[in-house]
Design a protein around this motif. Structure first.
Motif, PDB file in Angstrom:
ATOM      1  N   TYR A 213       0.841  -1.195   0.000  1.00  0.00           N
ATOM      2  CA  TYR A 213       0.000   0.000   0.000  1.00  0.00           C
ATOM      3  C   TYR A 213       0.875   1.243   0.000  1.00  0.00           C
ATOM      4  O   TYR A 213       2.072   1.201   0.321  1.00  0.00           O
ATOM      5  N   ALA A 214       0.272   2.350  -0.392  1.00  0.00           N
ATOM      6  CA  ALA A 214       0.944   3.646  -0.411  1.00  0.00           C
ATOM      7  C   ALA A 214      -0.031   4.711   0.060  1.00  0.00           C
ATOM      8  O   ALA A 214      -1.210   4.682  -0.287  1.00  0.00           O
ATOM      9  N   VAL A 215       0.467   5.656   0.881  1.00  0.00           N
ATOM     10  CA  VAL A 215      -0.353   6.752   1.397  1.00  0.00           C
ATOM     11  C   VAL A 215       0.341   8.071   1.070  1.00  0.00           C
ATOM     12  O   VAL A 215       1.529   8.242   1.355  1.00  0.00           O
ATOM     13  N   GLN A 216      -0.395   8.973   0.462  1.00  0.00           N
ATOM     14  CA  GLN A 216       0.138  10.274   0.078  1.00  0.00           C
ATOM     15  C   GLN A 216      -0.549  11.405   0.825  1.00  0.00           C
ATOM     16  O   GLN A 216      -1.772  11.403   0.983  1.00  0.00           O
ATOM     17  N   THR A 217       0.234  12.374   1.281  1.00  0.00           N
ATOM     18  CA  THR A 217      -0.299  13.654   1.746  1.00  0.00           C
ATOM     19  C   THR A 217       0.361  14.740   0.905  1.00  0.00           C
ATOM     20  O   THR A 217       1.570  14.704   0.670  1.00  0.00           O
ATOM     21  N   ARG A 237       4.571   0.592   1.467  1.00  0.00           N
ATOM     22  CA  ARG A 237       4.988  -0.730   1.930  1.00  0.00           C
ATOM     23  C   ARG A 237       4.869  -1.668   0.736  1.00  0.00           C
ATOM     24  O   ARG A 237       3.770  -2.018   0.309  1.00  0.00           O
ATOM     25  N   ASP A 238       6.017  -2.027   0.176  1.00  0.00           N
ATOM     26  CA  ASP A 238       6.061  -2.806  -1.061  1.00  0.00           C
ATOM     27  C   ASP A 238       6.792  -4.119  -0.790  1.00  0.00           C
ATOM     28  O   ASP A 238       7.988  -4.123  -0.497  1.00  0.00           O
ATOM     29  N   GLN A 239       6.038  -5.244  -0.880  1.00  0.00           N
ATOM     30  CA  GLN A 239       6.582  -6.570  -0.607  1.00  0.00           C
ATOM     31  C   GLN A 239       7.325  -6.587   0.732  1.00  0.00           C
ATOM     32  O   GLN A 239       8.456  -7.061   0.854  1.00  0.00           O
ATOM     33  N   ASN A 240       6.611  -6.029   1.737  1.00  0.00           N
ATOM     34  CA  ASN A 240       7.064  -6.017   3.135  1.00  0.00           C
ATOM     35  C   ASN A 240       8.276  -5.118   3.393  1.00  0.00           C
ATOM     36  O   ASN A 240       8.932  -5.240   4.437  1.00  0.00           O
ATOM     37  N   VAL A 241       8.574  -4.212   2.470  1.00  0.00           N
ATOM     38  CA  VAL A 241       9.657  -3.245   2.649  1.00  0.00           C
ATOM     39  C   VAL A 241       9.059  -1.847   2.711  1.00  0.00           C
ATOM     40  O   VAL A 241       8.302  -1.457   1.821  1.00  0.00           O
ATOM     41  N   ASN A 242       9.396  -1.093   3.763  1.00  0.00           N
ATOM     42  CA  ASN A 242       8.861   0.253   3.951  1.00  0.00           C
ATOM     43  C   ASN A 242       9.767   1.296   3.303  1.00  0.00           C
ATOM     44  O   ASN A 242      11.006   1.199   3.381  1.00  0.00           O
ATOM     45  N   ASN A 243       9.158   2.295   2.671  1.00  0.00           N
ATOM     46  CA  ASN A 243       9.900   3.395   2.063  1.00  0.00           C
ATOM     47  C   ASN A 243       9.146   4.698   2.257  1.00  0.00           C
ATOM     48  O   ASN A 243       7.914   4.709   2.376  1.00  0.00           O
TER      49      ASN A 243
END
Length: 257
Positions: A213-217, A237-243
């Protein structure tokens, strides 16, 4: 790409185009508002399409579209860019609709201008993409999306956006995937504030799942005379990696009149 308007209701398309399917990725503003939802845009397809608009007066305008297509494997699927050369797409690469034949299609219905639902827009769509070389099965999917805008007066408005799109045998694989999008856009001249998110839940045929998932502000300010600035933050959170990433944008519209 060619488009011919037969009249104000009926049009046909032919060539390399984007068949109608996705919605949220096209209407959600901000710098990162379509991180995952853009993956279901049907870019670089070759084929034919037709659109017909029903104007039902108080019950709104509704556009029914249908397209048949395949993934582009011509020399036009190659390109030059700053990061180097993108290789040409070939049949041996496989992938949904990469068939060089008109076996894939979409059907979509989109409507707005409904007097009893001012500011409301909806979209319903179905997709079938034929399996390419080496693929497990054909891809099938649905999309349900809606957008509601509220005019609050004094230059203020609030817009809500939502979309869900389940796809089976995604990209010709044995995996199933569900894309969801949601967004809130608040405008009070000259400010625009955006909170949006997209998710990609993938059920792996080999076992297990990915819940990306991705969240934008985002905040944008209109300086007037076609000039604006924006600042955005995104968490993914892409394939269990946070960025995380932060972006700044300055834009200027040049008028040559």
């Amino acid at each position: 790409f060619l488009n011919y308007d037969i009249n104000d209701r009926l049009s046909i398309q032919a060539g390399k185009f984007t068949p109608s399917f996705s919605f949220a990725s096209l209407v959600t503003p901000g710098m990162y508002g379509n991180n995952y939802s853009k993956e279901i845009e049907l870019i670089e397809r070759v084929g034919f399409g037709v659109e017909y608009t029903f104007d039902t007066g108080a019950f709104g305008r509704h556009t029914l579209s249908a397209s048949t297509f395949f993934d582009d494997t011509s020399i036009l699927s190659d390109s030059l860019n700053l990061g180097g050369r993108r290789s040409r797409n070939r049949l041996a690469d496989g992938g949904a609709s990469n068939t060089d034949s008109l076996e894939s299609f979409t059907v979509a219905l989109e409507g707005n201008e409904i007097s009893r639902l001012p500011g409301f827009t909806y979209k319903l769509a179905y997709i079938h993409e034929a399996a390419g070389e080496g693929d497990v099965a054909d891809e099938d999917g649905f999309l349900v999306a809606a957008m509601q805008s509220f005019q609050l007066g004094d230059g203020k408005s609030l817009t809500l956006i939502g979309e869900v799109a389940p796809l089976w045998n995604f990209e010709g694989s044995a995996d199933n995937i569900v894309y969801t999008s949601a967004g809130v856009v608040y405008r009070t001249t000259p400010w625009t504030m955006i909170l949006s998110g997209t998710s990609r839940w993938r059920d792996l045929a080999t076992g297990g799942t990915f819940d990306d998932y991705a969240v934008q502000t985002s905040v944008e300010y209109d300086l007037g005379h076609g000039t604006s600035i924006a600042l955005a933050h995104e968490f993914t959170r892409d394939q269990n990696v946070n960025n995380r990433r932060i972006g700044f944008r300055f834009s200027k519209v040049l008028d040559f009149d």
